[in-house]
Scaffold this motif. Sequence first.
Motif, short mmCIF file in Angstrom:
data_model
loop_
_atom_site.label_atom_id
_atom_site.label_comp_id
_atom_site.label_asym_id
_atom_site.label_seq_id
_atom_site.Cartn_x
_atom_site.Cartn_y
_atom_site.Cartn_z
N VAL A 117 1.06 -1.39 -0.10
CA VAL A 117 0.11 0.10 -0.17
C VAL A 117 0.86 1.09 -0.12
O VAL A 117 0.83 2.14 -0.76
N ALA A 118 1.85 1.26 1.06
CA ALA A 118 2.91 2.34 0.95
C ALA A 118 3.39 2.76 -0.45
O ALA A 118 3.72 3.64 -1.02
N ALA A 119 4.06 1.68 -0.95
CA ALA A 119 4.72 1.51 -2.52
C ALA A 119 3.54 2.05 -3.33
O ALA A 119 4.07 2.94 -4.34
N THR A 120 2.41 1.68 -3.44
CA THR A 120 1.33 2.02 -4.38
C THR A 120 0.97 3.59 -4.23
O THR A 120 0.82 4.36 -5.13
N ALA A 121 0.88 3.93 -2.89
CA ALA A 121 0.67 5.54 -2.68
C ALA A 121 1.74 6.26 -3.14
O ALA A 121 1.62 7.36 -3.72
N GLY A 122 2.95 5.85 -2.98
CA GLY A 122 4.12 6.56 -3.46
C GLY A 122 4.21 6.70 -5.08
O GLY A 122 4.54 7.79 -5.40
N ALA A 123 3.73 5.55 -5.60
CA ALA A 123 3.83 5.50 -7.09
C ALA A 123 2.72 6.51 -7.50
O ALA A 123 2.86 7.23 -8.53
N ALA A 124 1.47 6.56 -6.70
CA ALA A 124 0.56 7.45 -7.33
C ALA A 124 0.80 8.83 -7.21
O ALA A 124 0.45 9.71 -8.00
#
Length: 403
Positions: A117-124
């Motif tokens: 989730v943290a990686a996805t939020a950072g990518a977004a």
Amino acid sequence: MNSAAPALTPTTRALAWCLHLLVIGLLALSVGRAVADERPHAGWIVAASVVCGLVYAVGPTLPCVRRSRQVAALWLAAVGACWLVLLALSPDAVWVAFPLYFLQLHLLSRRAGLVAVAATAGAAIAGFAAHQHSFSLAIAIGPALGAAVVVAVVWGYQALYRESEHRRRLIEELTATRADLAAAQHTAGVLAERDRLAREIHDTLAQGLSSIQLLLRAAERALPQSPQNAARYVDQARQAAVDNLAEARRFVAALTPPTLEGSTLAGALERLCATTSARHRLTARFHLTGDPAPLATAHEVALLRIAQSALANTVRHAEATTAEVSLSYLGDHVALDVVDDGRGFDPALLPVPDLEAGGFGLVAMRARAHALGGTLTIESVPGHGTALAAHLPLKPTEPEARP
């Protein structure tokens, strides 16, 4: 499937369909805005959205995705890769991160899901900032806040599910325990009823049949020299059979013995002595001591049965000529004494109760007394008669179940 991984938290079909529709809707939004705004690379955006949607659609059709976290991680990686391509082409793809948060937290372990989730939020955040050619706090707030909300919702749902499962197991254990308790109570009730019937049969049917047998033997001996005496014995045997039949019908229905209906315990004992004297070669006398106090029905029944059994034993075994039955009210307890002048016996040499030979009378009498908190003692010496004493505590009359 990795057996070390905890099982997935089940979700309802409605929640699953809502998530599917959300993914389709957000992908359709990206396609619609790209076509409507005639953005550059619109064709690539449409193609990337379709591929992302197809890869996503494969997951729900594969049972292994729900059974194995490794397979789920591979599927999520494929969906994430397609999403990253779409995010590089269109800023509208940033909204697809929201349903991805739910999938990652649901299919992965807690730690891996949180990292994903943290990686996805950072990518977004990075993808949207790249499309805007600038970075600001407002750009980061949306994906980060959405990730925090999803984490709170999913973890809260999992905690509620665990609590619900814990309560369900407790209810199942309670239900099983209550079933075991009900079975144990049923077994105890069956055994208690068997014990009651055994005592009642011994004190009524068995004693009555024994009395009838003695009377018929006396009638047989009186014939043919004294037909009048024989007829009298037969008439007494017939009356004993009638009384015994009434007793049998009453104790099967667990009602008060007919001897006690409309009478006091003292009156019932006095009639018992008179009936025994009339039917057998035994003079039984009744004595009352003290002021009669009200007794519970169970106490009256127990004392009457003990007296019946004691006199029956005297008639059958003691070869006595007299028997004294005494009912004494002594302050806080009531006492029943039965004393005869028969041949006596050694209490230490009592035979073991046998189905054919008998011997249940003393056991049943002692059980009746002990069941009501009383005592029963027997004193006897060979050649010097027998004395039986039953003591029960006095209790006020109150509604109670029949013994």
